[in-house]
Write a protein that holds these residues in place. Structure first.
Motif, PDB file in Angstrom:
ATOM      1  N   UNK A   1     -20.343  -3.480   8.789  1.00 54.98           N
ATOM      2  CA  UNK A   1     -21.352  -2.505   8.334  1.00 54.98           C
ATOM      3  C   UNK A   1     -22.855  -2.952   8.191  1.00 54.98           C
ATOM      4  N   UNK A   2     -23.692  -2.153   8.831  1.00 54.43           N
ATOM      5  CA  UNK A   2     -25.028  -2.697   8.952  1.00 54.43           C
ATOM      6  C   UNK A   2     -26.006  -1.686   8.632  1.00 54.43           C
ATOM      7  N   UNK A   3     -26.713  -1.691   7.787  1.00 54.83           N
ATOM      8  CA  UNK A   3     -28.041  -0.779   7.445  1.00 54.83           C
ATOM      9  C   UNK A   3     -29.292  -1.485   7.696  1.00 54.83           C
ATOM     10  N   UNK A   4     -30.160  -0.618   8.538  1.00 49.62           N
ATOM     11  CA  UNK A   4     -31.214  -1.072   9.128  1.00 49.62           C
ATOM     12  C   UNK A   4     -32.527  -0.427   8.816  1.00 49.62           C
ATOM     13  N   UNK A   5     -33.665  -1.091   8.239  1.00 50.65           N
ATOM     14  CA  UNK A   5     -34.989  -0.429   7.968  1.00 50.65           C
ATOM     15  C   UNK A   5     -35.519   0.024   8.912  1.00 50.65           C
ATOM     16  N   UNK A   6     -35.473   1.058   9.707  1.00 49.79           N
ATOM     17  CA  UNK A   6     -36.419   1.372  10.897  1.00 49.79           C
ATOM     18  C   UNK A   6     -37.493   2.181  10.307  1.00 49.79           C
ATOM     19  N   UNK A   7     -38.280   2.952  11.206  1.00 45.21           N
ATOM     20  CA  UNK A   7     -39.443   3.485  10.790  1.00 45.21           C
ATOM     21  C   UNK A   7     -39.615   4.821  11.566  1.00 45.21           C
ATOM     22  N   UNK A   8     -40.395   5.644  10.898  1.00 47.21           N
ATOM     23  CA  UNK A   8     -41.122   6.738  11.941  1.00 47.21           C
ATOM     24  C   UNK A   8     -42.114   6.309  12.906  1.00 47.21           C
ATOM     25  N   UNK A   9     -42.568   5.057  12.822  1.00 43.11           N
ATOM     26  CA  UNK A   9     -43.208   4.748  13.963  1.00 43.11           C
ATOM     27  C   UNK A   9     -42.668   4.704  15.337  1.00 43.11           C
ATOM     28  N   UNK A  10     -41.116   4.829  15.279  1.00 42.23           N
ATOM     29  CA  UNK A  10     -40.532   5.013  16.507  1.00 42.23           C
ATOM     30  C   UNK A  10     -40.869   6.055  17.193  1.00 42.23           C
ATOM     31  N   UNK A  11     -41.345   7.119  16.457  1.00 45.23           N
ATOM     32  CA  UNK A  11     -41.580   8.475  17.221  1.00 45.23           C
ATOM     33  C   UNK A  11     -42.963   8.391  17.803  1.00 45.23           C
ATOM     34  N   UNK A  12     -43.781   7.491  17.554  1.00 47.92           N
ATOM     35  CA  UNK A  12     -45.162   7.535  18.043  1.00 47.92           C
ATOM     36  C   UNK A  12     -45.832   8.786  17.620  1.00 47.92           C
ATOM     37  N   UNK A  13     -46.583   9.578  18.546  1.00 51.04           N
ATOM     38  CA  UNK A  13     -47.239  10.613  18.126  1.00 51.04           C
ATOM     39  C   UNK A  13     -46.263  11.723  18.387  1.00 51.04           C
ATOM     40  N   UNK A  14     -45.741  12.419  17.403  1.00 54.04           N
ATOM     41  CA  UNK A  14     -44.675  13.521  17.815  1.00 54.04           C
ATOM     42  C   UNK A  14     -45.127  14.874  18.403  1.00 54.04           C
ATOM     43  N   UNK A  15     -44.302  15.434  19.173  1.00 53.27           N
ATOM     44  CA  UNK A  15     -44.628  16.605  19.700  1.00 53.27           C
ATOM     45  C   UNK A  15     -44.660  17.735  18.702  1.00 53.27           C
ATOM     46  N   UNK A  16     -43.973  17.724  17.729  1.00 46.49           N
ATOM     47  CA  UNK A  16     -43.847  18.924  16.848  1.00 46.49           C
ATOM     48  C   UNK A  16     -43.498  18.105  15.200  1.00 46.49           C
ATOM     49  N   UNK A  17     -44.099  18.792  14.215  1.00 51.15           N
ATOM     50  CA  UNK A  17     -44.026  18.523  12.948  1.00 51.15           C
ATOM     51  C   UNK A  17     -43.354  19.691  11.976  1.00 51.15           C
ATOM     52  N   UNK A  18     -42.349  19.453  11.242  1.00 55.20           N
ATOM     53  CA  UNK A  18     -41.867  18.121  10.873  1.00 55.20           C
ATOM     54  C   UNK A  18     -40.890  17.513  11.913  1.00 55.20           C
ATOM     55  N   UNK A  19     -40.957  16.249  12.117  1.00 60.45           N
ATOM     56  CA  UNK A  19     -40.353  15.480  13.074  1.00 60.45           C
ATOM     57  C   UNK A  19     -38.625  15.226  12.650  1.00 60.45           C
ATOM     58  N   UNK A  20     -37.953  15.947  13.620  1.00 61.67           N
ATOM     59  CA  UNK A  20     -36.591  15.952  13.461  1.00 61.67           C
ATOM     60  C   UNK A  20     -35.963  14.374  14.234  1.00 61.67           C
TER      61      UNK A  20
END
Length: 338
Positions: free
Chosen positions: A118-137
């Motif tokens: 089992x592995x839990x990773x601290x990722x980030x909303x920065x993977x979305x870049x500039x999103x097309x819509x808010x809120x981001x799904x």
């Protein structure tokens, strides 16, 4: 009340850092045994709870990680170690591809060969870049606009491929703007020269900075300043424990989940909240907006609530600010007595 049975120990990488140290506290509070691996380049040895077993070293040191897994009966890894400053990633991209991607690959490789499932990773909303819509799904396109976001997305891709090939599952939690501190002031954001807005603002309110720079006043928001989704670090730590439970309960399932509150506050909202908490007016200095800053970045958090049953306890801006202030005062006292 009988303590819950915990079948193995959790290895927390980067457990001497801001978010990692809070995850360690949450794990210990829940009765887990914890081992911490940190190279102390940006973390602090004193930030690691006394009940955790500490190893100083690097996540890419396969022999060390394998030894920790064997010595401590590691069954899951929470991976927080890495570099997190977006402008630095633009100026020094290879550092980020090394720390966040290459060394994560080495850690995952060691984990798989050592039988960690089992592995839990601290990722980030920065993977979305500039999103097309808010809120981001979570199913929004992932188009990072800086090496930090791309280095995290590369690790997400590795985890997905490894989970498809091995007896291994993972949760990637995509953080929005993490803020605040442990409500009991046991840990908090301690890095000198931090760039997080709430940390910067409370430093300014306590006289540790002369002012707060505001990068842009022409965003398409109510007051012209950027809007972000601020999540309390202790609520984020709680989400990691729920993700761990979910991975153990269903070893065939992995998760990619936003970690945010689903509402945003502007830069001026945050500064006003710090003003209220301290009765001090922070000096604001308006500057140019930074390239790539979206007008707003807010999570759709329906998936994490549904998948993990996550219920935030501290989703209130004034509470987040109050805890950040309490920690900043405790940190100043620690530095005076050190």
């Amino acid at each position: 009340m009988t303590a819950p049975h915990r079948p193995f120990t959790i290895l927390v990488t980067g457990g001497a850092g801001y978010i990692g140290s809070h995850a360690v506290l949450a794990l210990l509070d829940a009765g887990w045994r914890v081992a911490v691996l940190d190279n102390l380049v940006t973390g602090f040895r004193w930030a690691v709870a006394e009940d955790a077993v500490f190893y100083e070293g690097d996540i890419a040191d396969a022999a060390l990680v394998a030894r920790i897994v064997a010595e401590q009966n590691i069954g899951a890894i929470m991976h927080f170690a890495g570099s997190v400053v977006v402008p630095e990633s633009v100026a020094n991209p290879l550092k980020y591809y090394d720390n966040n991607s290459a060394r994560s690959r080495a850690l995952i490789d060691t984990a798989v060969h050592a039988g960690v499932r089992h592995f839990i990773f601290s990722s980030t909303a920065a993977t979305y870049g500039i999103p097309d819509a808010i809120p981001v799904r979570e199913d929004a396109p992932q188009r990072p606009i800086n090496p930090y976001g791309m280095s995290k997305l590369m690790t997400e891709a590795m985890l997905a491929d490894v989970a498809a090939a091995h007896d291994f599952n993972y949760a990637a939690l995509r953080y929005f703007n993490v803020a605040g501190a442990d409500p009991a002031a046991r840990s908090g954001q301690s890095t000198a020269g931090a760039t997080h807005l709430i940390k910067v603002a409370v430093e300014a309110a306590l006289g540790r900075r002369s002012h707060v720079d505001i990068f842009g006043s022409d965003f398409d928001t109510a007051d012209g300043t950027g809007v972000r989704d601020y999540i309390h670090v202790s609520d984020l730590a709680a989400a990691h424990l729920l993700a761990l439970d979910a991975l153990i309960a269903d070893p065939a399932a992995s998760h990619q989940l936003n970690a945010g509150y689903g509402r945003g506050f502007s830069v001026l909202d945050v500064l006003d909240a710090v003003d209220r908490a301290t009765n001090v007016r922070i000096e604001r200095r308006m500057g140019e907006r930074r390239a790539g800053d979206p007008d707003a970045l807010i999570a759709d958090n329906g998936a994490i609530r549904a998948a993990l049953g996550w219920q935030p306890r501290y989703n209130d801006l004034d509470t987040i600010v109050a805890h950040a202030l309490a920690w900043e005062r405790a940190l100043a006292e620690r530095q005076l007595t050190a």
